[in-house]
Every structure is written in structure tokens, then in C-alpha cells.
Design an enzyme around this catalytic site. Structure first.
Site, PDB file in Angstrom:
ATOM      1  N   ASP A  14       0.815  -1.221   0.000  1.00 35.44           N
ATOM      2  CA  ASP A  14       0.000   0.000   0.000  1.00 35.44           C
ATOM      3  C   ASP A  14       0.849   1.272   0.000  1.00 35.44           C
ATOM      4  OD1 ASP A  14      -2.430  -1.242  -0.162  1.00 35.44           O
ATOM      5  OD2 ASP A  14      -2.801  -1.216   1.997  1.00 35.44           O
ATOM      6  N   ARG A  94       2.296   4.345  16.704  1.00 34.98           N
ATOM      7  CA  ARG A  94       1.866   5.452  15.822  1.00 34.98           C
ATOM      8  C   ARG A  94       2.287   6.819  16.349  1.00 34.98           C
ATOM      9  NH1 ARG A  94       1.588   0.755  13.713  1.00 34.98           N
ATOM     10  NH2 ARG A  94       0.427   0.576  11.781  1.00 34.98           N
ATOM     11  N   ASP A 123      -5.594   2.734  13.067  1.00 38.95           N
ATOM     12  CA  ASP A 123      -4.313   3.407  12.890  1.00 38.95           C
ATOM     13  C   ASP A 123      -4.464   4.788  12.254  1.00 38.95           C
ATOM     14  OD1 ASP A 123      -2.753   1.439  14.124  1.00 38.95           O
ATOM     15  OD2 ASP A 123      -2.763   0.216  12.312  1.00 38.95           O
ATOM     16  N   SER A 174      -2.639  -9.098   6.952  1.00 34.20           N
ATOM     17  CA  SER A 174      -2.126  -7.753   7.203  1.00 34.20           C
ATOM     18  C   SER A 174      -1.386  -7.807   8.532  1.00 34.20           C
ATOM     19  CB  SER A 174      -3.297  -6.766   7.268  1.00 34.20           C
ATOM     20  OG  SER A 174      -2.874  -5.589   7.918  1.00 34.20           O
TER      21      SER A 174
HETATM   22  N1  ARG Z   1      -6.206  -3.973  16.080  1.00 27.93           N
HETATM   23  C1  ARG Z   1      -4.927  -3.517  16.496  1.00 27.93           C
HETATM   24  C2  ARG Z   1      -4.989  -2.063  16.835  1.00 27.93           C
HETATM   25  O1  ARG Z   1      -5.902  -1.417  16.456  1.00 27.93           O
HETATM   26  C3  ARG Z   1      -3.861  -3.858  15.495  1.00 27.93           C
HETATM   27  C4  ARG Z   1      -3.823  -3.029  14.263  1.00 27.93           C
HETATM   28  C5  ARG Z   1      -2.802  -3.553  13.318  1.00 27.93           C
HETATM   29  N2  ARG Z   1      -2.527  -2.624  12.273  1.00 27.93           N
HETATM   30  C6  ARG Z   1      -2.277  -2.978  11.010  1.00 27.93           C
HETATM   31  N3  ARG Z   1      -2.083  -2.009  10.173  1.00 27.93           N
HETATM   32  N4  ARG Z   1      -2.250  -4.215  10.605  1.00 27.93           N
HETATM   33  O2  ARG Z   1      -4.136  -1.546  17.508  1.00 27.93           O
END
Ligand code: ARG
Length: 407
Positions: A14, A94, A123, A174
Site C-alpha cells: 500500500d 503510531r 491506525d 495484514s
Molecule cells: N487492532 C490492532 C490495533 O488497532 C492492530 C492493528 C494492526 N494494524 C495494522 N495495520 N495491521 O491496535
């Protein structure tokens, strides 16, 4: 002058497509920034991939030490687990990434930052809210949320522009990873009834054969040594993760509530995080006074929610940090973790020079210092209200409901 954008770049499909798309569709120059938060892999290769995708500049920033010290450590001190289970792996990384994106934007004269998140996840919330907090003047550009391409179309786009990507149409997961653990989503995992196939795991593949022990030394709530050796926090986390993970321990399979209103099935591997959180909480049991421990426990879920919801840079989160820091003044000592085959990791013992555990009070041996005669009067007063209530029950037994009758 052509506008410049700092893109949070992972080297994945991406964000690689985003580099080209931002140039082609929005006419901006892209500065790709890859933050090393302990995800592993060759980041120089990631940097070269950003150039190959069309970035005018590609930066790799080693954030591991800062990430461990300023982001993971406060969360550990707060025993932060979202919905009681998830140690906030992605949620914690993040804000540190955004901090460096903002710094890069300033340095390279960019007027916007960009991320490669979709509109369905958490995210995007963390990237954008953190940016609003640190640099409200910067725009946020969201190519992946805006372009409306499917994964297949994305792969076709990459092929058309000869953007080097490692994924194939067959790899369905992912993945997001850093020092604090690894998150896996998509593919078969979207069926909450389906057991995760072994192939989704990387950090918790069981390989250990015999039992082992790890002694974690804490200073004011922060792990500072492993088996008596002083270590930088990010290295200590890596080492504990490696050992505990080799026992196949540290997996989480949960259905969680995303900030954007979606329930999602998530699989995590967090051997180091879960082991250190367990050890830390155990040392608090030994060193925190009762009321402080109970009040802190009430704040912990709230803290985890704030971090999960992208509010790392926010006044309530800062205020709870101050409370937590104050609470950690005496959370110093050692915790002994024992790992056993198969898949077991427990606290085997704990000790502290500033422990509140008093053997002379706790022991049932004869030579204790506890004043047994104090107990009698204490317990009588403690139960006095209940005793009074019970006596009334005896005088006025409850019959069936009568209008106006007392309960
Ligand atoms: N569900 C988790 C969170 O919101 C993990 C997110 C994983 N992010 C990703 N881009 N695969 O913190």
C-alpha cells in the site's frame, strides 16, 4: 514550488503504491519515512524500495530506544491492556512515528503528512489525531483511504509502474510489528470461529526443550536488568520476547472493539510484552499500598482506552501518566519468571528491598509481631452495621410484598 508530503512508509504494497499515486494523482513530491520501531527486516532495502517507487527522499529513523523509553515504558507502568487483553502494540508505535514525521516535515519543508491506512481501522485515527496535537498546521493526506482500489487493483498498479513489492496475491494477512509484539489480521482470521492456522505465528513458534528462568530487575516500574545484567530497555524487551516466545507463550486471539465501531478478530503475538506486564504487575502487588493499588487498577483500563483511541497526546492521558509515575516510586526489585514446555510462563518468585510484605506480620509461625488481641475489637466494629441490620431482620421477618412495607 512543488508541494512536499512526508509519507509514513513501511515498504509494503500500500505505501509503495502510495508513493507513486501521490506523485501521479496529486502532483506532490514524496519524502518516505520508515521508522525503525523494532519491526525487524532490512530497512536499507526498504529505503531503496521507496526510491524505486518514486520518492524524492527516503529516510530511515532508528526510534527503538526512544520508542521503548517514552512510549512502551509508560504503558508498562500503567499495566495497559486494551479490553483487558491487548498490550497496544500498534497503538503505541503510531505516536512515535508521527513525532518523527512532523520533525521531517519541518526539516524538509513539507506542508503535509500522509499515511497508508484504510478507513476501517484504528491506525488512521492515531496518525491523524496525533498530527492534530503536534502540528495542527500540517495537512493530512490519506491516499489509501481515498483511492478506492482493491488489493488486486493495487497489485496491478504496482506491476504497471514497476514498483517493487514483496507481496503476492496469495499472501492474505495484514501484519504490523514492533518491539512490543506483532498483530495479524485478514484472511481466514476474519472468521472468528476459525482457529488461526499455525502459519500466522512467527514470534511464538515453540522450539525450547527444557525449563528456563529469567530474572527481571525493575527500577521504579521500569525493567532495567535481565539475570543481573543491566540492559537498555529495547534490548531487554527483544531478549525476553525471544526467550519467552520460544516456549510458544504470548499468543492472544480476541474479538475487539475498534474505535470506528467495527468488531474485529485479531491475533497477536506479544511474548515479551505479556511477560513483562505480568512481572511488573506482580512486583506492584509486593510494593504498592492497598488503596493506591486499587485506585491505580481503576485508572488502567481508561489509560489503555485513551492510547487505543489515538489520544496519546492528550491532557487526560498526561495526567494519568503523572499519577502512574508517582505510584512507581517504590516499584523496584526483582521478579523471577519461569518458562516451561509446553507453552507456560509464570511468576515463580518476587523480592524487593522496599517491599511492603512483612514476614513478621504475615507468618503463621509462633514468633509473629501481630497483635492478636487487636483483631477482636476491629472485627466487631467492622461488622457492627451488619449485626444491627441482622437484628432488625430477626424482629421483623420479611413476608410477602405489602404496599408501603419496608424492604
Ligand atoms: N487492532 C490492532 C490495533 O488497532 C492492530 C492493528 C494492526 N494494524 C495494522 N495495520 N495491521 O491496535
Amino acid at each position: 514550488m512543488t508541494k512536499r508530503v512526508v509519507l509514513a512508509y513501511s515498504g509494503g504494497l500500500d505505501t509503495s503504491v502510495a508513493v507513486r499515486w501521490l506523485g501521479e494523482k496529486m502532483g506532490v513530491e514524496v519524502i518516505a519515512l520508515a521508522a525503525d520501531v523494532g519491526q525487524g527486516g532490512d530497512l536499507e532495502e526498504v529505503r531503496q524500495r521507496a526510491f524505486a517507487a518514486g520518492a524524492v527522499e527516503a529516510l530511515v529513523v532508528d526510534c527503538r530506544e526512544e520508542y521503548a523509553r517514552d512510549f512502551v515504558a509508560p504503558a508498562l507502568k500503567a499495566n495497559a491492556k486494551y479490553e483487558g487483553k491487548y498490550p497496544l502494540v500498534s497503538s503505541l508505535s503510531r505516536p512515535v512515528i508521527v513525532k518523527h514525521m512532523v520533525a521531517a516535515a519541518r526539516e524538509h519543508g513539507a506542508t503535509a503528512v500522509a499515511h497508508g491506512c484504510t478507513g476501517k481501522g484504528n491506525d488512521q485515527v492515531r496518525f491523524e489525531v496525533s498530527t492534530r496535537a503536534l502540528a495542527p498546521d500540517l495537512d493530512v493526506v490519506t491516499p489509501v483511504r481515498d483511492w478506492g482500489m482493491t488489493r488486486e487493483e493495487c497489485i496491478d498498479y504496482a506491476e504497471r509502474f514497476e514498483i517493487p513489492v514483496t507481496v503476492t496475491k496469495k499472501s492474505p494477512y495484514s501484519i504490523d510489528q514492533n518491539l512490543w509484539g506483532r498483530a495479524v489480521e485478514c484472511g481466514i482470521l476474519e472468521d472468528p470461529w476459525a482457529q488461526p492456522p499455525e502459519e500466522v505465528y512467527e514470534l511464538t513458534t515453540p522450539t525450547a526443550v527444557g525449563p528456563t528462568e529469567l530474572t527481571i530487575g525493575f527500577d521504579q516500574g521500569i525493567p532495567v536488568s535481565l539475570d543481573g545484567r543491566s540492559m537498555a530497555l529495547h534490548e531487554l524487551i527483544e531478549e525476553v520476547s525471544r526467550v519467552v516466545g520460544s516456549y510458544g507463550w504470548g499468543r492472544i486471539d480476541m474479538v475487539e472493539n475498534r474505535r470506528v465501531g467495527i468488531k474485529s478478530r485479531e491475533v497477536y503475538e506479544c511474548p515479551g510484552a505479556l511477560a513483562l506486564l505480568m512481572a511488573h504487575a506482580d512486583l506492584e502487588d509486593l510494593t504498592l499500598e492497598r488503596d493506591l493499588a486499587h485506585e491505580k487498577a481503576r485508572l488502567e483500563p481508561r489509560y489503555a482506552e485513551l492510547v487505543y483511541d489515538g489520544l496519546w497526546f492528550s491532557p487526560l492521558k498526561q495526567a494519568i501518566d503523572a499519577f502512574v509515575d508517582e505510584s512507581q516510586r517504590f516499584v523496584s526489585g526483582e521478579v523471577r519468571l519461569r518458562c516451561e514446555v509446553p507453552g507456560r510462563c509464570i511468576v515463580a518468585g518476587r523480592r524487593s528491598d522496599v517491599s511492603l510484605y512483612d514476614y513478621g506480620l504475615a507468618t503463621y509461625e509462633a514468633a509473629d509481631r501481630f497483635r492478636h488481641e487487636d483483631a477482636e475489637g476491629f472485627v466487631r466494629l467492622w461488622g457492627l452495621a451488619v449485626e444491627t441490620w441482622a437484628a432488625r431482620q430477626a424482629r421483623r421477618p420479611r413476608s410477602g410484598p405489602r404496599p408501603g412495607s419496608e424492604q
